[in-house]
Design a protein around this motif. Structure first.
Motif, PDB file in Angstrom:
ATOM      1  N   ARG A 250       1.686 -10.111 -13.593  1.00 51.81           N
ATOM      2  CA  ARG A 250       0.686 -10.278 -12.901  1.00 51.81           C
ATOM      3  C   ARG A 250       0.537  -9.666 -11.694  1.00 51.81           C
ATOM      4  NH1 ARG A 250      -2.515 -11.565  -9.683  1.00 51.81           N
ATOM      5  NH2 ARG A 250      -3.080 -14.327  -8.878  1.00 51.81           N
ATOM      6  N   TYR A 251       2.129  -9.073 -11.513  1.00 56.16           N
ATOM      7  CA  TYR A 251       1.642  -8.626  -9.763  1.00 56.16           C
ATOM      8  C   TYR A 251       2.438  -6.743  -9.602  1.00 56.16           C
ATOM      9  CZ  TYR A 251       1.998 -13.499  -8.445  1.00 56.16           C
ATOM     10  OH  TYR A 251       1.622 -14.327  -8.471  1.00 56.16           O
ATOM     11  N   CYS A 252       2.396  -6.525 -11.107  1.00 52.96           N
ATOM     12  CA  CYS A 252       3.281  -4.871 -11.189  1.00 52.96           C
ATOM     13  C   CYS A 252       2.148  -3.569 -11.945  1.00 52.96           C
ATOM     14  CB  CYS A 252       3.963  -4.973 -11.372  1.00 52.96           C
ATOM     15  SG  CYS A 252       5.490  -5.744 -10.687  1.00 52.96           S
ATOM     16  N   GLY A 253       2.499  -3.357 -11.686  1.00 55.87           N
ATOM     17  CA  GLY A 253       1.287  -1.455 -11.971  1.00 55.87           C
ATOM     18  C   GLY A 253       1.752  -1.013 -12.978  1.00 55.87           C
ATOM     19  N   PRO A 254       1.022  -0.414 -14.037  1.00 56.22           N
ATOM     20  CA  PRO A 254       1.730   0.505 -15.320  1.00 56.22           C
ATOM     21  C   PRO A 254       2.679   0.795 -14.894  1.00 56.22           C
ATOM     22  CG  PRO A 254      -0.895   0.382 -15.520  1.00 56.22           C
ATOM     23  CD  PRO A 254      -0.364   0.362 -14.019  1.00 56.22           C
ATOM     24  N   ASP A 255       2.637   1.532 -13.858  1.00 55.01           N
ATOM     25  CA  ASP A 255       3.918   2.274 -13.231  1.00 55.01           C
ATOM     26  C   ASP A 255       5.181   2.076 -12.708  1.00 55.01           C
ATOM     27  OD1 ASP A 255       3.170   2.314 -10.766  1.00 55.01           O
ATOM     28  OD2 ASP A 255       3.112   4.095  -9.951  1.00 55.01           O
ATOM     29  N   GLY A 256       5.212   0.275 -13.064  1.00 49.41           N
ATOM     30  CA  GLY A 256       6.189  -0.693 -12.370  1.00 49.41           C
ATOM     31  C   GLY A 256       5.910  -0.728 -10.768  1.00 49.41           C
ATOM     32  N   ARG A 257       5.266  -0.457 -10.205  1.00 49.43           N
ATOM     33  CA  ARG A 257       5.324  -0.154  -8.592  1.00 49.43           C
ATOM     34  C   ARG A 257       4.643  -1.813  -8.887  1.00 49.43           C
ATOM     35  NH1 ARG A 257       1.600   3.469  -5.781  1.00 49.43           N
ATOM     36  NH2 ARG A 257       2.742   4.993  -6.781  1.00 49.43           N
ATOM     37  N   LEU A 258       4.516  -2.488  -7.551  1.00 44.59           N
ATOM     38  CA  LEU A 258       3.534  -3.132  -6.411  1.00 44.59           C
ATOM     39  C   LEU A 258       2.636  -3.072  -6.409  1.00 44.59           C
ATOM     40  CD1 LEU A 258       6.871  -5.567  -4.922  1.00 44.59           C
ATOM     41  CD2 LEU A 258       5.296  -6.285  -7.036  1.00 44.59           C
ATOM     42  N   ILE A 259       1.563  -4.342  -6.918  1.00 37.96           N
ATOM     43  CA  ILE A 259      -0.490  -4.148  -6.740  1.00 37.96           C
ATOM     44  C   ILE A 259      -0.374  -4.738  -4.974  1.00 37.96           C
ATOM     45  CG2 ILE A 259      -2.535  -4.458  -7.082  1.00 37.96           C
ATOM     46  CD1 ILE A 259      -1.539  -5.307  -9.991  1.00 37.96           C
ATOM     47  N   TYR A 260      -0.523  -2.814  -4.518  1.00 37.12           N
ATOM     48  CA  TYR A 260      -0.475  -3.488  -3.064  1.00 37.12           C
ATOM     49  C   TYR A 260      -1.248  -2.085  -2.366  1.00 37.12           C
ATOM     50  CZ  TYR A 260       0.731  -4.358   1.957  1.00 37.12           C
ATOM     51  OH  TYR A 260       0.415  -4.414   3.089  1.00 37.12           O
ATOM     52  N   HIS A 261      -1.932  -1.961  -1.370  1.00 35.05           N
ATOM     53  CA  HIS A 261      -2.748  -1.495  -1.247  1.00 35.05           C
ATOM     54  C   HIS A 261      -3.208  -2.007   0.606  1.00 35.05           C
ATOM     55  CE1 HIS A 261      -3.602   0.269  -4.588  1.00 35.05           C
ATOM     56  NE2 HIS A 261      -4.107  -0.881  -5.198  1.00 35.05           N
ATOM     57  N   GLY A 262      -2.183  -3.128   1.818  1.00 37.68           N
ATOM     58  CA  GLY A 262      -2.169  -3.292   2.756  1.00 37.68           C
ATOM     59  C   GLY A 262      -1.487  -1.806   3.712  1.00 37.68           C
ATOM     60  N   PRO A 263      -1.608  -2.189   4.949  1.00 39.54           N
ATOM     61  CA  PRO A 263      -0.629  -1.328   5.491  1.00 39.54           C
ATOM     62  C   PRO A 263       0.439  -1.190   5.641  1.00 39.54           C
ATOM     63  CG  PRO A 263      -1.126  -3.063   6.734  1.00 39.54           C
ATOM     64  CD  PRO A 263      -1.737  -3.174   5.778  1.00 39.54           C
ATOM     65  N   ALA A 264       1.287  -0.518   6.250  1.00 40.45           N
ATOM     66  CA  ALA A 264       2.847  -0.512   6.265  1.00 40.45           C
ATOM     67  C   ALA A 264       3.148  -0.634   7.301  1.00 40.45           C
ATOM     68  CB  ALA A 264       3.066   0.589   5.495  1.00 40.45           C
ATOM     69  N   ALA A 265       4.426  -0.928   7.812  1.00 44.58           N
ATOM     70  CA  ALA A 265       4.335  -1.271   9.163  1.00 44.58           C
ATOM     71  C   ALA A 265       5.321   0.018   9.451  1.00 44.58           C
ATOM     72  CB  ALA A 265       6.147  -2.513   9.321  1.00 44.58           C
ATOM     73  N   ASP A 266       5.630  -0.200  10.805  1.00 44.23           N
ATOM     74  CA  ASP A 266       6.521   1.834  10.966  1.00 44.23           C
ATOM     75  C   ASP A 266       7.648   1.511  10.719  1.00 44.23           C
ATOM     76  OD1 ASP A 266       7.676   3.175  12.378  1.00 44.23           O
ATOM     77  OD2 ASP A 266       8.554   1.797  13.977  1.00 44.23           O
ATOM     78  N   ARG A 267       8.587   0.471  10.551  1.00 46.23           N
ATOM     79  CA  ARG A 267       9.638   0.445   9.699  1.00 46.23           C
ATOM     80  C   ARG A 267      10.462  -0.692   9.107  1.00 46.23           C
ATOM     81  NH1 ARG A 267      14.245   3.134  14.239  1.00 46.23           N
ATOM     82  NH2 ARG A 267      12.458   4.540  15.905  1.00 46.23           N
ATOM     83  N   ASP A 268       9.519  -1.694   9.688  1.00 42.86           N
ATOM     84  CA  ASP A 268       9.861  -2.606   8.454  1.00 42.86           C
ATOM     85  C   ASP A 268       9.375  -3.071   7.055  1.00 42.86           C
ATOM     86  OD1 ASP A 268      11.066  -5.763   8.134  1.00 42.86           O
ATOM     87  OD2 ASP A 268       9.745  -6.204   9.164  1.00 42.86           O
ATOM     88  N   GLY A 269      10.216  -3.398   6.596  1.00 40.72           N
ATOM     89  CA  GLY A 269       8.891  -4.123   4.824  1.00 40.72           C
ATOM     90  C   GLY A 269       9.864  -3.468   4.003  1.00 40.72           C
ATOM     91  N   ALA A 270      10.314  -1.932   3.786  1.00 38.91           N
ATOM     92  CA  ALA A 270      10.946  -1.540   2.879  1.00 38.91           C
ATOM     93  C   ALA A 270      11.692  -2.822   1.643  1.00 38.91           C
ATOM     94  CB  ALA A 270      11.501  -0.456   2.488  1.00 38.91           C
ATOM     95  N   ASP A 271      12.296  -3.754   2.558  1.00 37.80           N
ATOM     96  CA  ASP A 271      12.576  -4.357   1.631  1.00 37.80           C
ATOM     97  C   ASP A 271      12.320  -5.306   0.981  1.00 37.80           C
ATOM     98  OD1 ASP A 271      12.078  -5.040   4.499  1.00 37.80           O
ATOM     99  OD2 ASP A 271      13.334  -6.732   4.457  1.00 37.80           O
ATOM    100  N   ASP A 272      11.113  -5.694   1.507  1.00 42.67           N
ATOM    101  CA  ASP A 272      10.241  -6.905   0.639  1.00 42.67           C
ATOM    102  C   ASP A 272       9.871  -6.564  -0.491  1.00 42.67           C
ATOM    103  OD1 ASP A 272      10.277  -8.749   2.671  1.00 42.67           O
ATOM    104  OD2 ASP A 272       9.463  -6.569   3.862  1.00 42.67           O
ATOM    105  N   PHE A 273       9.597  -5.243  -0.764  1.00 51.38           N
ATOM    106  CA  PHE A 273       9.432  -4.276  -2.234  1.00 51.38           C
ATOM    107  C   PHE A 273      10.371  -4.323  -3.019  1.00 51.38           C
ATOM    108  CE2 PHE A 273       6.581  -3.134   0.477  1.00 51.38           C
ATOM    109  CZ  PHE A 273       4.737  -2.749  -0.147  1.00 51.38           C
ATOM    110  N   TYR A 274      11.570  -4.171  -2.701  1.00 50.72           N
ATOM    111  CA  TYR A 274      13.072  -4.228  -3.861  1.00 50.72           C
ATOM    112  C   TYR A 274      12.784  -6.051  -4.046  1.00 50.72           C
ATOM    113  CZ  TYR A 274      13.332   0.778  -3.603  1.00 50.72           C
ATOM    114  OH  TYR A 274      12.970   2.266  -3.724  1.00 50.72           O
ATOM    115  N   GLU A 275      13.143  -5.836  -2.901  1.00 49.38           N
ATOM    116  CA  GLU A 275      13.743  -8.169  -3.166  1.00 49.38           C
ATOM    117  C   GLU A 275      13.271  -8.654  -4.714  1.00 49.38           C
ATOM    118  OE1 GLU A 275      14.997  -9.639   0.404  1.00 49.38           O
ATOM    119  OE2 GLU A 275      13.178  -8.302   1.482  1.00 49.38           O
TER     120      GLU A 275
END
Length: 681
Positions: free
Chosen positions: A80-105
């Motif tokens: 439901r949520y991942c692309g063929p290469d394993g990434r999460l389907i997301y094309h929104g903005p990236a914050a300055d520093r916060d947010g990387a943890d949420d992808f791995y979590e």
């Protein structure tokens, strides 16, 4: 019982192979030396289950159903949520520093499920998603050379749980081994991040880019529109003209607060950086490189000395010159994710507990747990009795869920935070922190601390409440009651609750109509259907992992001897029903009606403990034919059991489970008999 000699080793036999079991003798469990991989390898003793299963225990049926449900669930989530290469389907903005943890979590506990007995392809899936997300975050600018460019360790610890789990599940993967060493090198003395003169990490935000001074640009103006931060109050409380949250509505005040935060909260060392020591310990577990051991102990020791100099309370900040309070007017509180703001013991205590467990892994010394014990004692000694509903606290929604209909009862509340006015923000104590200290030490003092919390609680410790928090934890109380014999229905209740959680997550996924290109980065972790708390507690006798970057030294670990991989074999269920100093009781059940299963039981996830002897349940044949009896009879003959003692004298015991058989093992162990290390099969 008879002893069966081992066969000579096969030259092609892989390491850690328990070998082929000899035939059993009658109804007695058989102790045998299994084939060693090399002439010098110690034999692995074995026993055979002889007790007929009879009516399958409900807990065993529920446990195997949970494994099956989780196998369906993680596949549905990935589709439901991942692309063929394993990434999460997301094309929104990236914050300055916060947010990387949420992808791995979103995948944080998938390797743990594999280690417990999840699907054969789950480990490869976890690696696939780690690789895909790492590529994705590199493109978004969060990572440098596969590691976070620079952010706080409250969040980086969350990011790394997936990585640590993969390393533990497959230490033979040279790609992850190289990454483990490379990541740990970022924090050794002499690195860009570590000031060896003052034994500090140079900045609260740090990573592959070295110290990253200041805070995220979104906080350059710290204003009242940051509504999610309002419950935590003012980050700094000594700025003239800013005494209330409402004062931040003035743009000039918001700008002054942001600038002061960058200069004072965004520099120097902070206590949550203690969680970074898991990197060094993870690397050390591969091959025992003393550089990693010495680096972690040096940093933990520096913080413990600061706590001792501060009357036993771990300070949360150290200035660039190595002086506690240097950037905060001499105050030991005020640092990033510290005692004053935003979370207090929730963040400081978690990092300290992680460091304590790490130090204990490295040394085997209970005294090394002081860095984690001291913050807890600081707040427990100031407890009050009051109800959650009548007390102003920053994270009340958590406790409303965890305490359910008992939330209005007076209970033990401890101060989470401290500022110039003293201790404040009283909340129920988080049990995960003291439970982990007790888990690794089994000491009387750590057990007494839990007894104090039980005595002070105004809510029922035996009830399994149907909630799930971010850490996928919080059910420690009913588990502890089960282990002390006061909550016999816990296994069935906990497994039922876990199954209900999986069903709810799957329903939420099915009903999800959000635009996956614009969703909030917390979206996936809120829907991750993999639950591991129940399985860790029941199969290994271990609490849920410390979420902000803890490693997972489980009490017991399992390997499937026939599929040559970690975890329980198919059809096999396990229940740890007794945990006490020097002994663990576990029951193993084979629900198959046709297939024999072989499982290796290991004392300590990192091979660190020794099983001295095991008291094994065995069936005793009575008069007549014994089980299953004469086919002309209407019922099977009664099953009688007796305990037989076998000598193990090693970290592993091979258990053969014929179809429809069960066995209970009372394992008498010596803690820390060998140096911990990552284990493969």
């Amino acid at each position: 019982m008879r002893t069966v000699p081992s066969k000579p080793a096969s030259p092609t036999q892989p390491a850690n192979d328990p070998g082929t079991l000899p035939a059993t003798a009658g109804d007695s469990p058989v102790l045998a030396a299994a084939e060693p991989a090399e002439p010098s390898a110690p034999p692995v003793p074995s026993v055979t289950a002889t007790v007929p299963l009879g009516a399958p225990p409900a807990w065993a049926v529920l446990e195997r159903r949970l494994f099956d449900a989780l196998d369906e669930a993680w596949r549905a989530f990935a589709a439901r949520y991942c692309g063929p290469d394993g990434r999460l389907i997301y094309h929104g903005p990236a914050a300055d520093r916060d947010g990387a943890d949420d992808f791995y979590e979103a995948f944080f506990n998938w390797p743990t499920l594999y280690q417990l007995g999840g699907a054969d392809d789950l480990l490869d899936a976890a690696k696939h998603h780690w690789e895909g997300v790492t590529t994705q975050l590199t493109e978004l600018g969060y990572l440098v050379d596969e590691f976070e460019r620079g952010y706080d360790w409250f969040h980086q610890g969350e990011s790394l749980l997936l990585f640590y789990g993969i390393c533990a599940a497959d230490p033979r993967d040279e790609r992850f081994r190289a990454r483990a060493r490379r990541f740990a090198d970022l924090y050794l003395p002499g690195s860009a991040n570590y000031d060896a003169e003052h034994d500090i990490v140079r900045a609260p935000h740090n990573g592959a880019g070295g110290p990253r001074y200041g805070l995220q640009w979104e906080w350059a103006s710290y204003h009242t529109d940051l509504v999610s931060m309002r419950p935590f109050g003012l980050p700094l409380r000594d700025l003239p003209g800013i005494t209330r949250w409402e004062d931040l509505a003035d743009p000039s005040n918001a700008a002054r607060m942001g600038a002061a935060m960058s200069e004072r909260i965004g520099r120097g060392d902070v206590a949550v950086n203690l969680a970074a020591t898991s990197l060094a310990v993870n690397a050390w577990l591969y091959d025992g490189d003393e550089r990693y051991r010495d680096g972690a102990l040096r940093y933990i020791g520096a913080w413990q000395r600061r706590a001792e100099a501060n009357g036993g309370i771990l300070p949360d900040n150290v200035g660039p010159s190595g002086v506690v309070g240097e950037l905060h007017g001499g105050r030991w509180y005020g640092g990033n994710y510290g005692w004053q703001w935003p979370h207090g013991i929730y963040s400081v205590g978690a990092a300290a507990a992680i460091a304590a467990v790490n130090a204990h892994l490295l040394t085997g010394d209970d005294a090394a747990l002081a860095v984690g014990r001291d913050p807890l004692e600081a707040v427990y000694g100031r407890a009050v009795q009051a109800s959650v509903t009548e007390t102003d606290m920053s994270i009340s929604d958590r406790w409303l869920a965890e305490l359910g209909d008992e939330v209005g009862k007076p209970t033990m509340l401890v101060p989470n935070r401290h500022d110039d006015q003293g201790w404040f923000d009283f909340q129920p104590p988080q049990l995960g922190l003291p439970v982990w200290l007790w888990h690794v030490s089994q000491s009387g003092g750590d057990a007494d601390r839990l007894d104090r919390l039980r005595a002070g609680s105004g809510y029922d410790w035996t009830r399994v409440r149907p909630f799930r928090n971010k850490e996928e934890a919080g059910h420690e109380a009913p588990w502890l009651e089960f282990l002390r014999g006061a909550n016999p229905g816990f296994p069935e209740a906990m497994l039922s609750a876990a199954l209900a959680q999986v069903q709810r997550r799957m329903a939420l996924i099915d009903a999800d109509t959000a635009d996956l290109s614009t969703i909030h980065v917390h979206h996936w972790q809120r829907l991750n259907p993999v639950v591991t708390e129940a399985l860790l507690q029941l199969t290994t006798g271990t609490p849920q992992v410390l979420y902000n970057g803890g490693l997972l030294p489980a009490r017991l670990a399992y390997f499937d001897a026939d599929r040559r991989r970690p975890g329980l074999p198919p059809d096999v269920a396990a229940l740890v029903d007794s945990v006490r100093p020097g002994a663990t009781g576990v029951e193993l059940v084979n629900l198959s009606v046709a297939r024999t299963r072989r499982v290796v039981v290991q004392a300590g996830a990192f091979h660190e403990h020794r099983i001295d002897r095991a008291v094994v349940s065995a069936s005793v044949s009575g008069s007549g034919d014994g089980y299953p009896g004469d086919p002309r009879a209407y019922t099977a003959p009664p099953i009688t059991q007796a305990g037989q003692e076998v000598t193990v004298d090693g970290p592993r015991l091979l258990v053969e489970l014929p179809p429809g058989r069960r066995i209970r093992l009372d394992l008498h162990t010596t803690a820390r008999a060998r140096t911990p290390s990552h284990q493969h099969y």
